[in-house]
Write a protein that holds these residues in place. Structure first.
Motif, PDB file in Angstrom:
ATOM      1  N   ARG A  37      -2.241  -7.259  -1.387  1.00 55.25           N
ATOM      2  CA  ARG A  37      -2.467  -5.811  -1.432  1.00 55.25           C
ATOM      3  C   ARG A  37      -1.123  -5.127  -1.342  1.00 55.25           C
ATOM      4  NH1 ARG A  37      -8.057  -4.541   0.063  1.00 55.25           N
ATOM      5  NH2 ARG A  37      -7.371  -2.443   0.428  1.00 55.25           N
ATOM      6  N   PRO A  38      -0.730  -4.284  -2.233  1.00 49.51           N
ATOM      7  CA  PRO A  38      -1.404  -4.022  -3.500  1.00 49.51           C
ATOM      8  C   PRO A  38      -1.158  -5.152  -4.494  1.00 49.51           C
ATOM      9  CG  PRO A  38       0.616  -2.746  -3.373  1.00 49.51           C
ATOM     10  CD  PRO A  38       0.452  -3.457  -2.046  1.00 49.51           C
ATOM     11  N   LEU A  39      -2.093  -5.298  -5.410  1.00 45.57           N
ATOM     12  CA  LEU A  39      -1.999  -6.332  -6.425  1.00 45.57           C
ATOM     13  C   LEU A  39      -0.850  -6.030  -7.385  1.00 45.57           C
ATOM     14  CD1 LEU A  39      -3.261  -8.863  -7.668  1.00 45.57           C
ATOM     15  CD2 LEU A  39      -4.793  -7.380  -8.949  1.00 45.57           C
ATOM     16  N   CYS A  40      -0.736  -4.764  -7.797  1.00 40.60           N
ATOM     17  CA  CYS A  40       0.342  -4.346  -8.684  1.00 40.60           C
ATOM     18  C   CYS A  40       0.417  -2.823  -8.692  1.00 40.60           C
ATOM     19  CB  CYS A  40       0.133  -4.878 -10.105  1.00 40.60           C
ATOM     20  SG  CYS A  40      -1.324  -4.218 -10.932  1.00 40.60           S
ATOM     21  N   THR A  50       3.020   6.572  -9.622  1.00 36.91           N
ATOM     22  CA  THR A  50       2.523   5.220  -9.823  1.00 36.91           C
ATOM     23  C   THR A  50       1.159   5.085  -9.157  1.00 36.91           C
ATOM     24  OG1 THR A  50       4.770   4.372  -9.865  1.00 36.91           O
ATOM     25  CG2 THR A  50       3.039   2.780  -9.392  1.00 36.91           C
ATOM     26  N   TYR A  51       0.269   4.341  -9.786  1.00 41.33           N
ATOM     27  CA  TYR A  51      -1.017   3.977  -9.192  1.00 41.33           C
ATOM     28  C   TYR A  51      -0.911   2.542  -8.716  1.00 41.33           C
ATOM     29  CZ  TYR A  51      -3.374   8.158 -10.861  1.00 41.33           C
ATOM     30  OH  TYR A  51      -3.762   9.454 -11.066  1.00 41.33           O
ATOM     31  N   PHE A  52      -1.316   2.294  -7.470  1.00 40.78           N
ATOM     32  CA  PHE A  52      -1.260   0.965  -6.887  1.00 40.78           C
ATOM     33  C   PHE A  52      -2.669   0.392  -6.861  1.00 40.78           C
ATOM     34  CE2 PHE A  52       2.431   3.243  -5.479  1.00 40.78           C
ATOM     35  CZ  PHE A  52       3.439   2.330  -5.766  1.00 40.78           C
ATOM     36  N   ILE A  53      -2.819  -0.767  -7.480  1.00 39.11           N
ATOM     37  CA  ILE A  53      -4.125  -1.370  -7.716  1.00 39.11           C
ATOM     38  C   ILE A  53      -4.478  -2.335  -6.595  1.00 39.11           C
ATOM     39  CG2 ILE A  53      -5.521  -2.693  -9.356  1.00 39.11           C
ATOM     40  CD1 ILE A  53      -4.352   0.057 -10.388  1.00 39.11           C
ATOM     41  N   PRO A  63     -17.704  -5.194  -3.823  1.00 39.81           N
ATOM     42  CA  PRO A  63     -16.711  -5.547  -4.837  1.00 39.81           C
ATOM     43  C   PRO A  63     -16.326  -4.366  -5.711  1.00 39.81           C
ATOM     44  CG  PRO A  63     -18.842  -6.544  -5.352  1.00 39.81           C
ATOM     45  CD  PRO A  63     -18.973  -5.870  -4.021  1.00 39.81           C
ATOM     46  N   GLY A  64     -15.065  -4.359  -6.131  1.00 40.47           N
ATOM     47  CA  GLY A  64     -14.596  -3.300  -7.006  1.00 40.47           C
ATOM     48  C   GLY A  64     -13.088  -3.299  -7.128  1.00 40.47           C
ATOM     49  N   LEU A  65     -12.581  -2.250  -7.737  1.00 37.58           N
ATOM     50  CA  LEU A  65     -11.153  -2.064  -7.938  1.00 37.58           C
ATOM     51  C   LEU A  65     -10.830  -0.615  -7.607  1.00 37.58           C
ATOM     52  CD1 LEU A  65      -8.937  -3.278 -10.775  1.00 37.58           C
ATOM     53  CD2 LEU A  65      -9.139  -0.828 -10.438  1.00 37.58           C
ATOM     54  N   THR A  66      -9.721  -0.418  -6.911  1.00 40.60           N
ATOM     55  CA  THR A  66      -9.289   0.927  -6.559  1.00 40.60           C
ATOM     56  C   THR A  66      -7.846   1.118  -6.989  1.00 40.60           C
ATOM     57  OG1 THR A  66     -10.758   0.935  -4.648  1.00 40.60           O
ATOM     58  CG2 THR A  66      -9.033   2.577  -4.668  1.00 40.60           C
ATOM     59  N   ALA A  67      -7.558   2.299  -7.535  1.00 42.62           N
ATOM     60  CA  ALA A  67      -6.196   2.669  -7.935  1.00 42.62           C
ATOM     61  C   ALA A  67      -5.771   3.836  -7.055  1.00 42.62           C
ATOM     62  CB  ALA A  67      -6.168   3.060  -9.412  1.00 42.62           C
ATOM     63  N   ASP A  71       3.014   7.414  -3.100  1.00 41.80           N
ATOM     64  CA  ASP A  71       3.525   6.732  -1.908  1.00 41.80           C
ATOM     65  C   ASP A  71       2.452   6.538  -0.850  1.00 41.80           C
ATOM     66  OD1 ASP A  71       6.023   6.602  -3.050  1.00 41.80           O
ATOM     67  OD2 ASP A  71       6.784   8.368  -1.992  1.00 41.80           O
ATOM     68  N   GLN A  72       1.656   7.568  -0.629  1.00 39.46           N
ATOM     69  CA  GLN A  72       0.601   7.464   0.373  1.00 39.46           C
ATOM     70  C   GLN A  72      -0.389   6.377  -0.027  1.00 39.46           C
ATOM     71  OE1 GLN A  72      -1.684  11.032   1.015  1.00 39.46           O
ATOM     72  NE2 GLN A  72      -2.427  10.321   2.991  1.00 39.46           N
ATOM     73  N   GLY A  73      -0.684   6.289  -1.312  1.00 35.26           N
ATOM     74  CA  GLY A  73      -1.569   5.238  -1.802  1.00 35.26           C
ATOM     75  C   GLY A  73      -0.988   3.851  -1.587  1.00 35.26           C
ATOM     76  N   TYR A  74       0.317   3.720  -1.825  1.00 31.81           N
ATOM     77  CA  TYR A  74       0.981   2.432  -1.613  1.00 31.81           C
ATOM     78  C   TYR A  74       0.840   1.991  -0.159  1.00 31.81           C
ATOM     79  CZ  TYR A  74       4.625  -1.037  -1.033  1.00 31.81           C
ATOM     80  OH  TYR A  74       5.298  -2.187  -0.720  1.00 31.81           O
TER      81      TYR A  74
END
Length: 153
Positions: A37-40, A50-53, A63-67, A71-74
């Motif tokens: 985490r994060p994957l990429c 940037t979106y962190f996946i 189950p799912g995926l979040t983008a 910076d706060q997301g990272y």
């Protein structure tokens, strides 16, 4: 129809593409074991942030995926962005886009109508994709065209 950020809701062509990608992701089931985490991080050419996946589902979550955005997301992806007593509280504090696999009866009426309109079929528990946009201060909403493009990327 416009969402809370004033952008047009994603059209049927974009949503069909997202449903196809979501079906492919679900078939691959990458959340069966721990994932970094994060994957990429992904930056679309037209964007400055940037979106962190992050993949969800391996740690007792749906189950799912979040983008997560910016910076706060990272920091949230790394789980060092703050202390929350209730994990659901983060939904209202960090801007993110997600696809989460739900049961049919957990989808919103508009989501079921979209799936029907597109002629798509899903079966089994946690196989029905729900695409959501979360912005602090707003209730989760459907994706805008721009947000759908981010998830497609």
């Amino acid at each position: 129809m416009a969402n809370q950020d004033g952008h047009r809701a994603a059209d049927d062509d974009r949503m069909r593409r997202l449903f196809d990608l979501a079906r492919d992701l679900r078939d691959r089931a990458p959340w069966t074991g721990p994932v970094p985490r994060p994957l990429c991080g992904i930056r679309c050419l037209a964007e400055t942030e940037t979106y962190f996946i992050c993949l969800m589902g391996f740690d007792a979550h749906r189950p799912g995926l979040t983008a997560y955005r910016g910076d706060q997301g990272y920091h949230h992806c790394r789980r060092d962005g703050g202390q929350w007593d209730d994990p659901l509280e983060l939904l209202f504090q960090v801007m993110h886009l997600s696809v989460v696999y739900m049961d049919r009866d957990q989808l919103r009426k508009e989501e079921r109508q979209l799936i029907h309109r597109l002629g798509l079929k899903f079966r089994n528990r946690f196989h029905w994709p729900a695409f959501r946009s979360y912005t602090p201060g707003y209730v989760s909403w459907r994706l805008s065209c721009r947000e759908a493009d981010h998830l497609i990327d």
